[in-house]
Enzyme design. Structure first.
Site, PDB file in Angstrom:
ATOM      1  N   GLU A  90       0.856  -1.196   0.000  1.00  0.00           N
ATOM      2  CA  GLU A  90       0.000   0.000   0.000  1.00  0.00           C
ATOM      3  C   GLU A  90       0.887   1.240   0.000  1.00  0.00           C
ATOM      4  O   GLU A  90       2.105   1.140   0.099  1.00  0.00           O
ATOM      5  CB  GLU A  90      -0.957  -0.034   1.195  1.00  0.00           C
ATOM      6  CG  GLU A  90      -0.306  -0.030   2.557  1.00  0.00           C
ATOM      7  CD  GLU A  90       0.119   1.343   3.009  1.00  0.00           C
ATOM      8  OE1 GLU A  90      -0.593   2.319   2.735  1.00  0.00           O
ATOM      9  OE2 GLU A  90       1.179   1.441   3.656  1.00  0.00           O
TER      10      GLU A  90
ATOM     11  N   THR B 283       2.468  -2.956   4.331  1.00  0.00           N
ATOM     12  CA  THR B 283       2.494  -1.495   4.397  1.00  0.00           C
ATOM     13  C   THR B 283       3.804  -0.975   3.840  1.00  0.00           C
ATOM     14  O   THR B 283       4.782  -1.711   3.714  1.00  0.00           O
ATOM     15  CB  THR B 283       2.362  -0.983   5.840  1.00  0.00           C
ATOM     16  OG1 THR B 283       3.604  -1.207   6.539  1.00  0.00           O
ATOM     17  CG2 THR B 283       1.226  -1.643   6.577  1.00  0.00           C
ATOM     18  N   ASP B 284       3.838   0.305   3.548  1.00  0.00           N
ATOM     19  CA  ASP B 284       5.115   0.954   3.284  1.00  0.00           C
ATOM     20  C   ASP B 284       5.751   1.308   4.633  1.00  0.00           C
ATOM     21  O   ASP B 284       5.154   1.125   5.700  1.00  0.00           O
ATOM     22  CB  ASP B 284       4.932   2.199   2.409  1.00  0.00           C
ATOM     23  CG  ASP B 284       6.146   2.451   1.517  1.00  0.00           C
ATOM     24  OD1 ASP B 284       7.260   2.101   1.934  1.00  0.00           O
ATOM     25  OD2 ASP B 284       5.974   3.000   0.418  1.00  0.00           O
ATOM     26  N   TYR B 285       6.944   1.840   4.579  1.00  0.00           N
ATOM     27  CA  TYR B 285       7.783   2.028   5.755  1.00  0.00           C
ATOM     28  C   TYR B 285       7.097   2.882   6.831  1.00  0.00           C
ATOM     29  O   TYR B 285       6.696   4.014   6.570  1.00  0.00           O
ATOM     30  CB  TYR B 285       9.085   2.704   5.313  1.00  0.00           C
ATOM     31  CG  TYR B 285      10.269   2.518   6.225  1.00  0.00           C
ATOM     32  CD1 TYR B 285      11.107   1.415   6.094  1.00  0.00           C
ATOM     33  CD2 TYR B 285      10.573   3.459   7.197  1.00  0.00           C
ATOM     34  CE1 TYR B 285      12.215   1.250   6.914  1.00  0.00           C
ATOM     35  CE2 TYR B 285      11.672   3.304   8.021  1.00  0.00           C
ATOM     36  CZ  TYR B 285      12.493   2.195   7.873  1.00  0.00           C
ATOM     37  OH  TYR B 285      13.589   2.043   8.690  1.00  0.00           O
TER      38      TYR B 285
END
Length: 659
Positions: free
Chosen positions: A275, A308-310
């Site tokens: 995402e 998820t992204d970071y």
């Protein structure tokens, strides 16, 4: 009843109905049913490699085996991401494998599923020392050759697997419709069809199993990113909200995802999705029910792992400001999204406690409180159903089974290691590079034909002698290589020009990358440009990606434009302009005064060789622009072409306005 429970009612599709074979699905369900809650949460967690390494005084980076035992044994963490690079220091494939095998030994000892490692191998295995770097995605798009995309994916997969790593965070499926965005070069351009087809072939290249059964691991997973609309930040700045009309979202932005998720077989159907950092329609994607449940899972039918992204779950507190604290952020994510794995790079213990509390309700003091304990809208439920945790843990375990991680065991030695950086891979990447460079102007100037008499060629400009500027961000380091000394191969324009028979090559730095005065190296001859037969002027951008690459002005540095104009006024020869950069920076007339112009984008370390091959006719220019590139700001500053049937050009002498 919360939103997740509503999704599981009769008549709706079960989110654990994985498209993988029944063997993978059954294994996942059996394993997860026997896991403790803490182990399930561990499988949903991904930590940064920074948690298990240490930088020594001599600059070397070494793993900390007590930390490996703690995170992957005691906490049962299911995934790790990132590379150990600092200031250009990289691990080679063997060094990665030493850590991969150490982690596997720990998970075997504790009776846990193997740990899956994710790496940003976005143009080749760009974080594995010695690996061949392919052109950036925008360059691949410029070839309009799906075979090139497939081969780029295959090479990236091979060299990443050589390091024992089975998860590539690639490709980006966003449409580059915001020309000032700092990640334009990571996309396949602005056209949904081009993005769809090139993306599908890159995915297939990554996910196709190796022909060699001894090449362990034999298969890797692609990770399509970033779902959805991230590439259209309204301000042009990275991570700013996307304002996309729903019809446009479906007509343009969803199309590449439909192609990637709806592949006809296991190799072509993307196994994982990431995402995005952004908000779509005002809702952060990491907690977006419509985007990650209704659109991704129900409409598109995605049944793989969503990561998820970071740091994005905690960004609900610090960035999006829709959650009061980490606990509320975790509850929002679990209730509203279908995220399976969280990049909680540095706060994994907090995340585990927050998920545990969300499921058990241990923070609830008054049992008589109403079900919705938050005063915020939409109100949060008292607890999160354990089924929500099970579905994500099952998807993660099923992915590991699909990749053969239970049956294969990575060893330190592998026949794949010997293939990293081999000559045939470099030749393949060079051919990709030649096809990816676009000649946009040629006024009876090129090619420079071979001749028996000397040809005086002057090469100048800030990108004329830099492997780093040819390659861009995500090369050696996140923001690009800090020095050419960290490359194991490559040819700059200067170096390639000096190999041409009968060329008398002189050089100068011209101006710096910021358009300021620069100091020539020993042997430079700036005065020689006046009498040169040809002057190759190389301009462009400094390295960047993500937020550090934000700009407020799409025009290239004024000093560079002034320098091109000065060269044209001072030389009697032909001027060939070469632009190295990741987005369509405005050249403010510089292209109009040149005799030939190349848009090279970010072709990689052998970009210099490819440019000279095109200039001399060794290779025929075939690249085409995959993105709108304006002449001036008055052209709309890069307003994209939407292929709308109702969008027509004004024609005819009697048509107003006349300015």
């Amino acid at each position: 009843m919360d939103r997740w429970q509503q999704q599981q009612q009769p008549g709706t599709r079960s989110q654990t109905n994985l498209r993988s074979s029944s063997r993978h699905r059954d294994l996942a369900r059996t394993m997860v049913s026997n896991m403790s809650l803490d182990t399930k949460i561990g499988q949903m967690s991904q930590i940064d490699i920074a948690k298990i390494i240490q930088k020594n005084d001599d600059g070397t980076i070494v793993p900390l085996y007590d930390k490996i035992l703690y995170y992957f044994g005691e906490l049962a963490i299911g995934s790790i991401l990132n590379c150990p690079n600092t200031n250009g220091q990289q691990w080679n494939a063997t060094q990665y494998r030493e850590v991969v095998t150490a982690i596997r030994n720990v998970t075997d000892e504790f009776g846990l599923p193997p740990v899956i490692w994710g790496l940003d191998s976005v143009h080749g295995a760009n974080y594995v020392h010695g690996a061949i770097v392919t052109p950036q995605q925008i360059n691949l798009a410029a070839t309009f050759n799906t075979t090139v995309a497939y081969e780029a994916g295959r090479l990236a997969s091979k060299d990443t697997r050589a390091a024992g790593i089975t998860w590539l965070f690639s490709p980006i499926l966003g449409l580059a419709l915001q020309p000032s965005w700092s990640r334009v070069y990571e996309t396949f351009g602005e056209d949904p069809m081009v993005v769809s087809e090139m993306g599908a072939q890159l995915i297939r290249g990554i996910q196709t199993p190796d022909d060699d059964e001894d090449a362990v691991p034999r298969r890797a997973a692609a990770c399509a990113k970033h779902f959805v609309g991230y590439s259209m930040p309204r301000t042009g700045h990275d991570r700013s909200p996307a304002w996309i009309p729903r019809r446009h979202l479906y007509q343009y932005f969803v199309q590449p995802w439909r192609r990637a998720i709806g592949g006809s077989d296991d190799e072509g159907r993307v196994l994982t999705v990431m995402e995005s950092y952004s908000e779509t329609d005002g809702v952060p994607n990491v907690a977006n029910f419509d985007a990650t449940r209704r659109l991704l899972r129900e409409e598109l039918g995605f049944e793989g792992v969503l990561v998820t992204d970071y740091h994005e779950i905690l960004n609900l507190v610090d960035w999006h400001r829709v959650a009061a604290d980490g606990y509320e952020a975790v509850k929002l994510m679990l209730r509203d999204s279908s995220v399976d794995m969280s990049m909680v790079p540095l706060e994994v213990e907090d995340f585990a406690q927050q998920v545990r509390t969300a499921v058990t309700g241990s923070l609830i003091v008054n049992a008589d409180e109403p079900e919705n304990i938050s005063s915020r809208y939409p109100a949060l439920p008292r607890t999160i159903d354990i089924g929500r945790i099970n579905e994500s843990a099952e998807r993660v375990v099923a992915l590991k089974s699909q990749l053969g991680m239970f049956s294969e065991k990575v060893a330190i030695d592998s026949p794949l290691i010997e293939t990293v950086g081999r000559a045939e891979d470099r030749s393949l990447a060079l051919e990709m590079t030649r096809q990816s460079i676009v000649m946009v102007e040629n006024h009876d100037t090129l090619p420079i034909s071979a001749t028996s008499s000397p040809v005086k060629v002057h090469v100048t400009g800030p990108t004329s002698n830099s492997l780093s500027y040819q390659s861009g961000g995500w090369t050696v380091d996140w923001q690009g290589s800090p020095s050419d000394t960290f490359f194991t191969y490559g040819t700059t324009v200067v170096e390639a020009a000096k190999t041409v028979t009968n060329w008398q090559v002189t050089t100068s730095c011209g101006v710096s990358i910021l358009g300021e005065k620069c100091d020539d190296e020993d042997g430079a001859s700036p005065a020689a440009l006046a009498t040169a037969d040809f002057v190759l002027v190389c301009i462009g951008e400094e390295n960047y990606t993500e937020k550090p690459g934000d700009i407020r002005d799409s025009r290239l540095a004024r000093g560079q434009i002034d320098f091109v104009q000065r060269v044209k006024s001072e030389t009697s020869g032909k001027v060939v302009l070469i632009y190295f950069g990741g987005r369509p920076r405005l050249l403010n007339g510089a292209a109009s005064i040149a005799d030939a112009v190349f848009i090279a984008f970010l072709p990689g370390p052998d970009g210099g060789r490819a440019v000279i091959d095109l200039i001399t006719g060794v290779s025929n220019p075939s690249g085409r622009l995959p993105i709108t590139y304006p002449h001036y700001f008055s052209d709309g500053g890069g307003a994209p072409y939407y292929s709308a049937v109702s969008d027509q050009c004004t024609v005819g002498a009697g048509t107003l306005p006349h300015w």
